[in-house]
Design a protein around this motif. Structure first.
Motif, PDB file in Angstrom:
ATOM      1  N   ARG A  30       4.455  -3.237   7.785  1.00  0.00           N
ATOM      2  CA  ARG A  30       4.343  -3.175   6.326  1.00  0.00           C
ATOM      3  C   ARG A  30       4.181  -1.748   5.841  1.00  0.00           C
ATOM      4  N   ILE A  31       3.409  -0.947   6.580  1.00  0.00           N
ATOM      5  CA  ILE A  31       3.171   0.436   6.149  1.00  0.00           C
ATOM      6  C   ILE A  31       4.160   1.409   6.790  1.00  0.00           C
ATOM      7  N   LEU A  36       1.014  -5.479  10.063  1.00  0.00           N
ATOM      8  CA  LEU A  36       0.469  -4.433   9.198  1.00  0.00           C
ATOM      9  C   LEU A  36       1.170  -3.106   9.460  1.00  0.00           C
ATOM     10  N   ARG A  77     -11.328  -1.744   8.667  1.00  0.00           N
ATOM     11  CA  ARG A  77     -11.239  -2.627   7.495  1.00  0.00           C
ATOM     12  C   ARG A  77     -12.151  -2.150   6.379  1.00  0.00           C
ATOM     13  N   TRP A 106      -8.600   1.586   5.842  1.00  0.00           N
ATOM     14  CA  TRP A 106      -7.628   2.410   6.565  1.00  0.00           C
ATOM     15  C   TRP A 106      -6.623   1.488   7.229  1.00  0.00           C
ATOM     16  N   ALA A 107      -5.474   1.319   6.624  1.00  0.00           N
ATOM     17  CA  ALA A 107      -4.493   0.356   7.105  1.00  0.00           C
ATOM     18  C   ALA A 107      -3.985   0.707   8.494  1.00  0.00           C
ATOM     19  N   GLN A 118      -6.580   0.017  11.156  1.00  0.00           N
ATOM     20  CA  GLN A 118      -6.752  -1.417  11.382  1.00  0.00           C
ATOM     21  C   GLN A 118      -5.593  -1.965  12.217  1.00  0.00           C
ATOM     22  N   ALA A 119      -4.369  -1.534  11.906  1.00  0.00           N
ATOM     23  CA  ALA A 119      -3.210  -2.002  12.673  1.00  0.00           C
ATOM     24  C   ALA A 119      -3.355  -1.632  14.147  1.00  0.00           C
ATOM     25  N   VAL A 176      -4.124   3.913   2.853  1.00  0.00           N
ATOM     26  CA  VAL A 176      -3.634   2.560   2.569  1.00  0.00           C
ATOM     27  C   VAL A 176      -2.263   2.312   3.188  1.00  0.00           C
ATOM     28  N   GLY A 177      -1.732   3.318   3.913  1.00  0.00           N
ATOM     29  CA  GLY A 177      -0.516   3.115   4.685  1.00  0.00           C
ATOM     30  C   GLY A 177       0.781   3.343   3.949  1.00  0.00           C
TER      31      GLY A 177
END
Length: 898
Positions: A683-684, A680, A642, A646-647, A650-651, A456-457
């Protein structure tokens, strides 16, 4: 007292319906009837029904389901329940568990029968399998699928809802979801904006009944004199405040108290002097429970401990009662409307409302609840394939240390079905209980939560769990767990600090060679090889990966072979052989699909897609194939990331998708994709993908002459790449920044940037080194040194792995052509520029195309070929206008065109 009204009303023997009457819901019922008609004609839709507890969501949905069923539709209903941990895909499995095939309808697949089966077939394919199976039913017979009480839903169920809801327009499937909107922050809240945007659902928010509607509700239930009917309606409205469930409960309580009594086929109402309805009508329910026999109350309390819908056989075992006692208790409970009779034929007990169960649960003192939960857990342990989620819940409620083990297993199960948030919840509860009981989680459980945090990052929490796993393993002398923790930490640090990652990987390799087996050695070799690759040292990397592949092959380790093929493809890519890497990726993706490794699959797909050409393949031969082929691979990479939550994946996939579209001139979509991926990554805190995002966005802004944002992004990329100590990312960023500076005429600054990242005296062996060398050639041209530029560009063309002449290397062909033109070799220059133009068209590179056309304009002006100059100018202007039309703002369009 006035005359009795003539409205038909139920009499004493059968005066109440099992569900609250749908008073005041005429508009909502009509909207749903319209959706049923649309569904029957083959047009499906998502319907979202929300409102407070007891407002009538279930009654409304049940009515539309009955309407659809009467017109031949299949109806499946599933739900989530309070006082329980909803397992991954819980309401879906609940709904599908009630499916009964007949005639031409397909059977329920084995992989959908229970969570244990789902685990083996989940991730990307599981969502698609569910959708295809629902489609198969809907193609044979219209289908209504109801998912209730999603305010208690698990994250995986909501992800599946979002996936299925996107594609209902041409399908005879009505998907209905309900939830309470008075529960504060809920699992469904974060996905609602995306769900509404993507599925464009019908949204129904149920309000409370007004005074007139409550009077109608009363009139439908009881034959009363007009004045008493209105008095009763007003009295109920005052106490129930327009909530249909509360109103129904108040009326039943008035009957039990005698304030509302039957007089033949009519009713009399004498307002009680004292009456109060608590916030959740628990006192009303308690009044009704008090009318039941003691054995019945005890049985219902046991049922409340088990769950919302316990099986009768299991309830009988838990309560230890005879068939006769059970049957009598069921009769009493149904008559008192504590239970519904609908599920009894299936061997299941069902509470009429969640509030009934909550009241029964809360009325038991803490000691009794713990004892009963322990009994339920003990009996579940002896059942075949017990649910870890259920066992964890009951042992936890019982205050039993065994809850730690089962919560850990539940978390690991959630992680296995790509539900990382559910895994974090279960494993965190396990840790809290372990501390309470004076024990510690095993390293495997701590590691699983670290993996979930990483998915989730959340870098910091993942690092903390991995470091804790390492300490626990070292304290316990568990060498394999210690080795795994070293690899996990190294992989995590790759995104932020390559030096630290390399040190951890070397420790893991040393430990594996000294104390572990070949499999551990092979995994360590892959990690060290990839570390070398990120230091632009592909030959040692290839050696490590080849050794690992041999070890995995000897052990017939299919996942290990698949992972190594992916790394070999990446090494080949970095070594400059992008066409060969594309073939290797095709092979790796097939193996990764076979072993169902979703994370590596997403990464491999994202890399494979860029082999078709993007910013960083300017100095190598890109793989052949139509753009749509590569875009389809890229879209799949994003979808897989997605679907597994998996953040970081996805990024990365979104940034690379934007970077593929940027050179093609589709600027609006390119900037949107890369921008979303960049947001994203920020964010992570994934520094590696932040560098990637900065470079992609910087290159795009530079290509449309937007130097402010371009400089900011590219300078940030170079700064970040140096903080993570990766020579590959430093060169990657430097090449992009230096290219922009050359275009701006800041030649001294461009040279300084290149000197920081690239040694022009060394051979250019990697894709990134070749990219730096191309930038150097362009810098030499700008410095009016065409001889040296020609030498550099010619050497790059001749040395390109799997190259097929200048047409396969259009950026290099443009640079060499411009150098030849500057030297006065017009004929040779035209050959290269025409090859560059064809290559740009092959790849769809519109930015390269207009640059090449302008180079031809200059060449033909020098050669005094006026007619051809006009043609080339027209071509360049047309392409520039096409690109400008895709820019997202008028300011950017004007700046680019001028």
């Amino acid at each position: 007292m006035g005359e009795a009204t003539s409205e038909p009303g139920p009499i004493a023997a059968a005066r109440h319906s099992a569900q609250p009457l749908l008073v005041g819901r005429e508009r909502e019922q009509e909207l749903l009837r319209q959706q049923v008609e649309r569904m029957l004609s083959g047009q499906g839709r998502l319907v979202l029904v929300s409102g407070e507890a007891g407002i009538g969501k279930s009654a409304l949905v049940a009515a539309v389901a009955d309407t659809a069923r009467q017109q031949g539709a299949v109806v499946l209903t599933g739900g989530c329940y309070d006082l329980a941990i909803t397992p991954p895909y819980g309401p879906w499995l609940d709904a599908l568990g009630g499916y009964r095939p007949h005639d031409t309808l397909p059977n329920l697949p084995s992989w959908l029968r229970d969570l244990a089966s789902v685990t083996g077939t989940t991730s990307q394919e599981f969502f698609e399998q569910v959708r295809l199976w629902l489609t198969e039913i809907a193609n044979q017979q219209p289908l209504v699928l109801v998912l209730e009480d999603l305010h208690w839903a698990d994250g995986a169920s909501l992800d599946l809802l979002r996936f299925v809801a996107r594609r209902l327009d041409d399908l005879a499937l009505l998907l209905v979801a309900t939830w309470r909107d008075d529960e504060g922050t809920q699992p469904i809240s974060p996905i609602l904006p995306a769900l509404i945007r993507e599925a464009q659902p019908l949204r129904i928010v149920l309000r409370r009944l007004n005074r007139a509607e409550t009077r109608v509700l009363v009139a439908q239930r009881y034959r009363l004199a007009n004045d008493e009917r209105d008095a009763l309606g007003d009295w109920v409205q005052r106490h129930a405040e327009g909530n249909p469930f509360f109103a129904s409960e108040v009326l039943l309580a008035l009957e039990h108290d005698g304030a509302l009594s039957a007089d033949g086929d009519t009713w009399r109402f004498n307002p009680p002097h004292e009456f109060s309805v608590p916030p959740l009508v628990r006192q009303v329910i308690e009044q009704r429970l008090g009318c039941l026999s003691e054995p019945t109350q005890q049985l219902l309390e046991h049922a409340a401990i088990i769950g919302q819908e316990p099986s009768l056989a299991f309830l009988q075992a838990v309560a230890d009662v005879s068939d006769e006692v059970l049957a009598t208790a069921l009769d009493e409970s149904i008559a008192a409307q504590m239970l519904t009779a609908a599920a009894l034929s299936e061997g299941t007990l069902r509470f009429r409302h969640a509030l009934v169960r909550e009241t029964l649960y809360q009325r038991q003192n803490a000691f009794r609840r713990r004892a009963r939960h322990r009994r339920v857990a003990t009996l579940l342990l002896n059942a075949p394939s017990p649910s870890p989620v259920s066992l964890a819940r009951h042992f936890q409620a019982a205050g039993d240390p065994q809850a730690v083990t089962w919560l850990a297993r539940a978390g690991e199960r959630s992680l296995a079905v790509y539900a990382p948030h559910d895994a974090i919840t279960s494993l965190t509860r396990a840790e809290e209980l372990a501390q309470r009981f004076g024990t510690v989680l095993p390293p495997s459980a701590v590691r699983s939560r670290g993996r979930a945090w990483e998915m989730v990052g959340d870098f910091a929490r993942a690092r903390d769990d991995y470091e804790r796993t390492l300490r626990l393993a070292q304290e316990q002398g568990d060498r394999r767990a210690e080795w795994q923790a070293l690899l996990d930490l190294g992989t995590l640090w790759v995104e932020r600090d390559y030096d630290r990652a390399g040190h951890l990987f070397q420790q893991a390799l040393t430990l594996a060679r000294q104390e572990l087996d070949d499999r551990a050695v092979a995994h360590s070799l892959n990690a060290v090889g990839n570390w070398h690759l990120n230091h632009e040292d592909p030959l040692p990397a290839l050696g490590y990966h080849q050794e690992a592949l041999a070890l995995f092959t000897q052990r017939d380790d299919r996942p290990g072979v698949a992972a190594t093929l992916d790394l070999l493809a990446l090494a080949q890519y970095v070594a400059g052989d992008v066409r060969g890497a594309a073939l290797q990726y095709a092979r790796a993706v097939e193996r990764l699909e076979d072993v169902d490794d979703r994370r590596l699959l997403s990464s491999a797909l994202a890399n494979w897609a860029t082999a078709g050409g993007y910013f960083e393949t300017d100095a190598v031969a890109a793989a052949e194939g139509p753009l749509q082929h590569w875009l389809a691979i890229s879209a799949r990479a994003r979808a897989v990331a997605r679907e597994i939550g998996w953040a970081a994946g996805q990024a990365y996939a979104e940034i690379q998708a934007g970077a593929m579209l940027g050179p093609r001139g589709d600027m609006g979509q390119a900037l949107a994709l890369a921008g979303a991926g960049m947001a994203l990554a920020e964010r992570i805190g994934h520094r590696q993908w932040m560098i990637c995002g900065h470079v992609a966005l910087g290159r795009m802004h530079a290509d449309v002459f937007d130097p402010g944002p371009a400089r900011a992004h590219l300078e940030a990329a170079l700064t970040l790449s140096r903080t993570i100590a990766s020579s590959l990312w430093t060169a990657f960023s430097a090449a992009a920044l230096a290219t922009m500076l050359v275009d701006l005429g800041e030649l001294e600054a461009a040279g300084a940037v290149l000197d920081l990242a690239h040694d022009t005296e060394r051979p250019a062996l990697t894709t990134t080194q070749r990219r730096c060398r191309l930038t150097w050639a362009r810098l030499l041209l700008a410095r009016d040194q065409p001889e040296r530029a020609l030498e550099v560009s010619a050497r790059l063309i001749d040395s390109a792995p799997n190259g097929n002449g200048p047409r396969s290397l259009p950026w290099l062909a443009l640079t060499r052509g411009q150098a030849l033109a500057a030297l006065g070799h017009h004929g040779e220059a035209e050959i290269d520029l025409r090859a560059a133009r064809l290559g740009a068209r092959d790849l769809g590179y519109r930015h390269l195309l207009w640059r090449t056309d302008l180079a031809l304009v200059q060449l033909w002006r020098d050669s005094r070929r006026a007619s051809e100059v006009g043609w080339a100018l027209d071509e360049a202007e047309a392409v520039i206008e096409e690109i400008a039309a895709t820019l997202p703002s008028e300011v950017q369009r004007v700046a680019f065109l001028t």
